[in-house]
Design a protein around this motif. Structure first.
Motif, short mmCIF file in Angstrom:
data_model
loop_
_atom_site.label_atom_id
_atom_site.label_comp_id
_atom_site.label_asym_id
_atom_site.label_seq_id
_atom_site.Cartn_x
_atom_site.Cartn_y
_atom_site.Cartn_z
N TYR A 120 0.85 -1.19 0.00
CA TYR A 120 0.00 0.00 0.00
C TYR A 120 0.88 1.25 0.00
O TYR A 120 1.96 1.28 0.61
N ALA A 121 0.42 2.26 -0.73
CA ALA A 121 1.10 3.56 -0.77
C ALA A 121 0.30 4.53 0.09
O ALA A 121 -0.90 4.73 -0.16
N GLN A 164 -1.19 -0.74 -3.97
CA GLN A 164 -0.13 -0.60 -4.95
C GLN A 164 0.16 -1.96 -5.59
O GLN A 164 0.29 -2.96 -4.90
N GLU A 218 6.65 -0.50 -9.93
CA GLU A 218 5.23 -0.22 -9.72
C GLU A 218 4.50 -0.41 -11.04
O GLU A 218 4.97 0.00 -12.10
N TYR A 278 -2.01 1.52 -9.23
CA TYR A 278 -2.59 1.84 -7.93
C TYR A 278 -4.11 1.80 -8.06
O TYR A 278 -4.67 2.05 -9.14
N SER A 287 -8.57 1.55 -1.37
CA SER A 287 -7.52 0.55 -1.24
C SER A 287 -8.05 -0.88 -1.20
O SER A 287 -7.28 -1.82 -1.43
N GLN A 325 5.62 3.40 1.79
CA GLN A 325 5.21 2.09 1.27
C GLN A 325 5.18 1.09 2.42
O GLN A 325 6.14 0.96 3.17
N LEU A 355 0.76 10.13 -9.53
CA LEU A 355 0.17 9.82 -8.24
C LEU A 355 -0.12 11.08 -7.43
O LEU A 355 -1.08 11.11 -6.65
#
Length: 392
Positions: A189-190, A208, A218, A221, A225, A256, A278
Motif C-alpha cells: 500500500y502507498a 499498490q 510499480e 494503484y 484501497s 510504502q 500519483l
C-alpha cells in the motif's frame, strides 16, 4: 516604493515547485546546478550552486539570509532532502528535521531508528562491502531484497530468489554499500500523508501493484484501497507512528507498507510528494496538492484543502513483457488520461528487466468500479500499443 514583506523561502532544485511558489506569492530562492534558464526567469533569486558542496551552498544562502531573512528551506527531491534540511538547521529556519532527512536517505539508518522505536521493518543485514551480500542473504534466507543503502528506492532495489540472483544484484547495484533484507510477503500500500509541527494526517491510502521482479517496478494503484475501515486505520496509525520515530516535523511523505499476517511492515519512506501521476491522483481524491502542501508546511501556513473531484481511481502503468520498440497511436485519446514517457519507435525494456519498469501511465477516475474498468480498457485498446523486437 513599498517594502517587500512577502515570506521568503529557499528551495533546493525545484521544477516541480516553481509554479506553486509563484501562486503562493512568496519571495523565492532557487538553488540548482545549474538553474535552468526558464526557471531562473520565474524565481526572485536563482543561485547556480554545486549541490554537492554543502559549504558553498551554506555560504551563499547565509549571505542572502543576512540581507533578507529566509523563513524556510525545503526540497521535494530525494537526492536533495539532506542538503535542504542541513541548510535549514544551519540557518535556523523551518524545514524538515535533519534526522528525518538523513534517515530517508540512508536505509540502514532508517531501519535502525524504526526498529529501535518498535516499528516493524524487514529482517535485514548491512553489506558495507558488496561482497558480503551473498553471506547476508544466506543468513537471512531466500528470497531477499538487495538495495542500495543510500538514496531513493526504485532502480536501487532488486528482488532475489536464488543465490545467483544475489550475485547479479550486486553486479547491478554495486560497488556502493548495500542493504540485504528478507523479502516481505503480502499486499503493498502507498500511504500519502502531511506532517505539520509534528502532527501527521494521512490523506490517502492506495493499493499498490508491483511487477514480477526482480525490480518489482510499480505497475499501478487503486483507490479505494480495498482494505476494511479497521485495517486502514491500523495502517494509518502505523505510518503515523513510524514518521514520529523518524523525527518528521514539517514535511509531506510517501510511505510504502506491506501488510502481513502479523500486521504492517514498513518498506520505505520518502519525505516528498509521490512521483508520476500519483500526486495528481491524490489531489483529485483528497483535495490536497501535496507539492503545494510541502511548500505551505515549510512556511508554517495552513495546508490548502480543495474539494475532492473523484471517489475512485484506476491507475495503471504502461509496461512491456519483452524489450523492443514501442509503438502507439494517441489519436482520439483523452489526453489527460494518458502520459507516455517515450516517443513512438523508442526502445523500451521489459518490466522484469533490472533496469526496466514502466514507460507511461493510464489514469481514469469515476464512481463505479465496472465503469472505471471499462473506461480503462477503452483507452488502452485505443492506444493500439505494441512492442516490436528491435532488430538493429
Amino acid at each position: 516604493m513599498n517594502a517587500d514583506t512577502r515570506q521568503s523561502v529557499a528551495c533546493v532544485s525545484g521544477r516541480r515547485v516553481v509554479d506553486v511558489l509563484n501562486r503562493l506569492d512568496v519571495r523565492s530562492v532557487l538553488l540548482d546546478d545549474p538553474t535552468p534558464l526558464d526557471l531562473a526567469c520565474q524565481v526572485d533569486v536563482p543561485l547556480d550552486i554545486d549541490l554537492d558542496d554543502w559549504d558553498a551552498a551554506e555560504s551563499a544562502l547565509r549571505w542572502l539570509h543576512a540581507t533578507r531573512p529566509l523563513d524556510a528551506v525545503f526540497s521535494v527531491y530525494d537526492a536533495h532532502l539532506p542538503l535542504a534540511s542541513y541548510l535549514a538547521a544551519r540557518l535556523g529556519t523551518r524545514g524538515l528535521d535533519l534526522r528525518a532527512a538523513l534517515a530517508c536517505h540512508d536505509k540502514i539508518r532508517m531501519r535502525m531508528l524504526l526498529a529501535g522505536g518498535g516499528v516493524r521493518v524487514p529482517d535485514h543485514l548491512p553489506a558495507a562491502d558488496p561482497a558480503d551480500a551473498a553471506a547476508a542473504a544466506r543468513r537471512l534466507g531466500l528470497p531477499v531484497v538487495v538495495k542500495k543503502a543510500s538514496g531513493s528506492g526504485g532502480r536501487g532495489s532488486l528482488l532475489c530468489r536464488t543465490a545467483e540472483d544475489v550475485l547479479r544484484a550486486v553486479a547491478v547495484l554495486g560497488p556502493a554499500p548495500l542493504l540485504v533484507e528478507r523479502a516481505v510477503e503480502g499486499p503493498e500500500y502507498a500511504v500519502q500523508s502531511i506532517t505539520a509541527d509534528g502532527r501527521t494526517e494521512v490523506v490517502g491510502i492506495l493499493a499498490q501493484h508491483v511487477g514480477p521482479g526482480p525490480r518489482q517496478a510499480e505497475t499501478g494503484y487503486d483507490y479505494p484501497s480495498g482494505l476494511s475501515t479497521e485495517k486502514e486505520a491500523e495502517v494509518a496509525a502505523f505510518v503515523t507512528r513510524a514518521l514520529a520515530v523518524l523525527g518528521f516535523d514539517h514535511a509531506v511523505s510517501h510511505t510504502q507498507v506491506r501488510l502481513t499476517a502479523d500486521g504492517p511492515v514498513l518498506v520505505n519512506v520518502a519525505a516528498r510528494p509521490p512521483g508520476g501521476q500519483l500526486c495528481a491522483a491524490t489531489e483529485r481524491l483528497s483535495g490536497i496538492d501535496l507539492t503545494r502542501a510541502a511548500a505551505e508546511i515549510a512556511l508554517g501556513r495552513p495546508v490548502t484543502r480543495g474539494t475532492p473531484t473523484a471517489t475512485r481511481v484506476l491507475y495503471r502503468c504502461v509496461t512491456s513483457e519483452s524489450p523492443g520498440r514501442a509503438w502507439y497511436d494517441l489519436d482520439g485519446i483523452d489526453a489527460p488520461a494518458v502520459t507516455l514517457d517515450v516517443e513512438p519507435g523508442d526502445t523500451v525494456r521489459s518490466v522484469d528487466d533490472p533496469h526496466g519498469g514502466s514507460y507511461g501511465r493510464i489514469v481514469v477516475y469515476g464512481d463505479d468500479p465496472a465503469e472505471l474498468e471499462s473506461r480503462y480498457r477503452a483507452v488502452f485498446e485505443s492506444l493500439r500499443l505494441r512492442v516490436e523486437p528491435d532488430n538493429q
